[in-house]
Design a protein around this motif. Structure first.
Motif, PDB file in Angstrom:
ATOM      1  N   SER A   1      10.988   8.659   0.256  1.00  0.00           N
ATOM      2  CA  SER A   1      11.874   8.581  -0.920  1.00  0.00           C
ATOM      3  C   SER A   1      11.255   9.200  -2.169  1.00  0.00           C
ATOM      4  CB  SER A   1      12.259   7.119  -1.199  1.00  0.00           C
ATOM      5  OG  SER A   1      12.914   6.558  -0.086  1.00  0.00           O
ATOM      6  N   THR A   2      10.546  10.324  -1.990  1.00  0.00           N
ATOM      7  CA  THR A   2       9.994  11.043  -3.133  1.00  0.00           C
ATOM      8  C   THR A   2       9.996  12.536  -2.829  1.00  0.00           C
ATOM      9  OG1 THR A   2       8.150  11.107  -4.714  1.00  0.00           O
ATOM     10  CG2 THR A   2       7.568  10.926  -2.371  1.00  0.00           C
ATOM     11  N   THR A   3       9.543  13.346  -3.783  1.00  0.00           N
ATOM     12  CA  THR A   3       9.448  14.794  -3.590  1.00  0.00           C
ATOM     13  C   THR A   3       8.113  15.280  -4.130  1.00  0.00           C
ATOM     14  OG1 THR A   3      10.374  15.372  -5.756  1.00  0.00           O
ATOM     15  CG2 THR A   3      11.956  15.012  -3.933  1.00  0.00           C
ATOM     16  N   PHE A   4       7.773  16.518  -3.809  1.00  0.00           N
ATOM     17  CA  PHE A   4       6.537  17.111  -4.297  1.00  0.00           C
ATOM     18  C   PHE A   4       6.537  17.121  -5.829  1.00  0.00           C
ATOM     19  CE2 PHE A   4       4.157  20.906  -5.678  1.00  0.00           C
ATOM     20  CZ  PHE A   4       2.913  20.610  -5.149  1.00  0.00           C
TER      21      PHE A   4
ATOM     22  N   THR B   1       0.818  -1.199   0.000  1.00  0.00           N
ATOM     23  CA  THR B   1       0.000   0.000   0.000  1.00  0.00           C
ATOM     24  C   THR B   1       0.854   1.252   0.000  1.00  0.00           C
ATOM     25  OG1 THR B   1      -0.162  -0.053   2.407  1.00  0.00           O
ATOM     26  CG2 THR B   1      -1.960  -1.054   1.167  1.00  0.00           C
ATOM     27  N   GLU B   2       0.336   2.308  -0.591  1.00  0.00           N
ATOM     28  CA  GLU B   2       1.047   3.571  -0.683  1.00  0.00           C
ATOM     29  C   GLU B   2       0.931   4.307   0.645  1.00  0.00           C
ATOM     30  OE1 GLU B   2       1.201   6.552  -4.348  1.00  0.00           O
ATOM     31  OE2 GLU B   2      -0.741   6.461  -3.381  1.00  0.00           O
ATOM     32  N   PRO B   3       1.996   5.005   1.103  1.00  0.00           N
ATOM     33  CA  PRO B   3       1.915   5.772   2.344  1.00  0.00           C
ATOM     34  C   PRO B   3       0.747   6.760   2.305  1.00  0.00           C
ATOM     35  CG  PRO B   3       4.183   5.621   1.603  1.00  0.00           C
ATOM     36  CD  PRO B   3       3.327   5.041   0.497  1.00  0.00           C
TER      37      PRO B   3
ATOM     38  N   HIS C   1       8.339  15.101   4.996  1.00  0.00           N
ATOM     39  CA  HIS C   1       7.629  13.829   5.060  1.00  0.00           C
ATOM     40  C   HIS C   1       7.741  13.066   3.739  1.00  0.00           C
ATOM     41  CE1 HIS C   1       5.778  15.526   8.706  1.00  0.00           C
ATOM     42  NE2 HIS C   1       5.477  14.282   9.007  1.00  0.00           N
ATOM     43  N   LEU C   2       7.716  13.783   2.627  1.00  0.00           N
ATOM     44  CA  LEU C   2       7.846  13.118   1.333  1.00  0.00           C
ATOM     45  C   LEU C   2       9.239  12.538   1.151  1.00  0.00           C
ATOM     46  CD1 LEU C   2       5.919  15.628  -0.963  1.00  0.00           C
ATOM     47  CD2 LEU C   2       5.159  13.358  -0.237  1.00  0.00           C
ATOM     48  N   GLN C   3      10.242  13.245   1.635  1.00  0.00           N
ATOM     49  CA  GLN C   3      11.612  12.739   1.553  1.00  0.00           C
ATOM     50  C   GLN C   3      11.752  11.434   2.330  1.00  0.00           C
ATOM     51  OE1 GLN C   3      14.083  15.954   2.895  1.00  0.00           O
ATOM     52  NE2 GLN C   3      13.837  17.135   1.008  1.00  0.00           N
TER      53      GLN C   3
END
Length: 239
Positions: A211-214, A166-168, A206-208
């Motif tokens: 392991s992602t960014t806006f 599942t996705e966060p 929180h996105l970091q």
């Protein structure tokens, strides 16, 4: 137009409505085990809300929050969520389960009569930092009527693979917010972060952690839209 919509919906939820998630909880050995299972598999039921339980002195507390949202899911969904948990506990325990205190993150409704009737509790508070209820700690070790060790193990094995996949919750919410925008060119960090209840810095942090960014999520939603448009074009040409 229904003033107590969330509470009224609880009585209409059929057995098995939540599938794997529900039967895993039903197969638990005790209420303590059920609460542990509920927290671990929450993502199968609601990818936005968080559920935690704790013990202090002679009382156990179950609390639900939605990160970044002071009022959590809003009045009707908050009331539905807690009433469903309390009703489920009563249905799974042979003795009459009793809650001693209930609290909500939203503002008080005009009438509390339905809440008192459905929850069978007089101590109900509003404007709290979480949604939750409290009960005597002795209930935690109460055996459940539908306890089934073999079924529980089989469900747990399958549930673990689903929860990992599942996705966060925050990324899920960000995608949903971006999809609601008419133009992704208008997807500026500050207003989108505000809609999610975060500061721009907090959202990026929180996105970091995921392991992602806006910008990465914006680009993914943009690519998703392009694929949908291309599919529509192919369908129109084929027609």
């Amino acid at each position: 137009g229904e003033p107590d919509l969330g509470l009224g919906l609880v009585a209409d939820v059929p057995r098995g409505a939540y599938g794997l998630f529900e039967f895993g909880v039903r197969a638990s050995s005790t209420l303590r085990d059920a609460l542990d299972r509920l927290g671990r598999t929450m993502a199968l039921f609601n990818r936005v809300a968080r559920l935690e339980w704790s013990v202090a002195h002679r009382s156990a507390r179950v609390e639900m929050t939605v990160p970044g949202r002071a009022a959590a899911l809003g009045r009707h969904a908050n009331e539905f969520f807690l009433a469903l948990l309390v009703a489920s506990a009563r249905g799974l325990i042979e003795r009459d389960f009793v809650v001693t205190r209930v609290w909500f993150a939203h503002a008080p409704p005009r009438s509390r009569a339905a809440l008192h009737r459905v929850l069978a509790c007089e101590a109900i508070e509003f404007g709290a930092s979480t949604n939750g209820f409290e009960f005597d700690v002795a209930w935690l070790d109460e055996p459940l009527l539908e306890a089934d060790v073999a079924l529980r193990h089989a469900i747990d094995a399958h549930a673990r693979t689903l929860v990992v996949a599942t996705e966060p919750a925050l990324v899920f919410e960000l995608r949903r917010t971006l999809r609601s925008l008419e133009r992704l060119d208008d997807a500026a960090l500050r207003p989108v972060a505000r809609r999610l209840g975060h500061s721009p810095r907090s959202l990026q942090r929180h996105l970091q952690q995921q392991s992602t960014t806006f910008r990465d999520v914006v680009d993914e939603v943009r690519a998703e839209r392009l694929r949908a448009l291309e599919a529509e074009g192919r369908h129109a040409r084929a027609s």
